[in-house]
Design a protein around this motif. Structure first.
Motif: not given
Length: 161
Positions: A2-14
């Protein structure tokens, strides 16, 4: 979710972390031209224990708390009520104003922090996840503290001491 916490791939995080560092470079350059007045918070950057505490708070705590509050809670409500552009700008302004006490009315600096808040909110809006703005925020703060660590010779030579 509900707060919008969603992960994505490591290379995107970097990429988001590096984007935060780039944002810090731009804001520091603008700060140089805007002038850097003395603010009370500088007193916390004169000895190693205080700096280490500020580093821990600035890198580990502040991004989590501020992104959850501003981009997770405030932004969605304002964006739903007044539209996405108003949500981005309003949330950024609130972020800047929240930092104004530590800057003691150094309004040019508050404006620059507001710009950071607008960028962080834009990132959250564009990606649909607070995790992205959280990583940009970590990259931003980490770069600033890393630079301070470097220019003080590993926290051995403090300004004004």
């Amino acid at each position: 979710p509900a707060l919008g916490w969603r992960a994505f791939p490591v290379e995107t995080a970097v990429r988001f972390l590096l984007g935060g560092a780039a944002l810090a470079i731009v804001i520091q350059g603008a700060s140089y031209f805007a002038g850097t007045p003395s603010v009370p918070m500088e007193k916390l950057f004169r000895d190693r224990p205080s700096v280490l505490m500020m580093m821990a708070l600035g890198i580990l705590v502040a991004p989590l708390v501020e992104e959850t509050l501003f981009r997770g809670c405030i932004y969605p409500v304002v964006a739903r009520t007044f539209g996405v552009p108003a949500g981005i700008v309003t949330t950024g302004i609130l972020f800047g104003l929240a930092h104004s006490p530590q800057l003691a009315g150094a309004w040019k600096q508050v404006v620059l922090v507001t710009v950071v808040g607008i960028v962080l909110t834009y990132v959250r809006s564009r990606t649909g996840t607070v995790f992205a703005s959280f990583l940009v925020h970590i990259g931003y703060n980490s770069f600033l503290f890393g630079t301070f660590y470097f220019v003080t010779g590993g926290l051995r030579n403090f300004p004004g001491s």
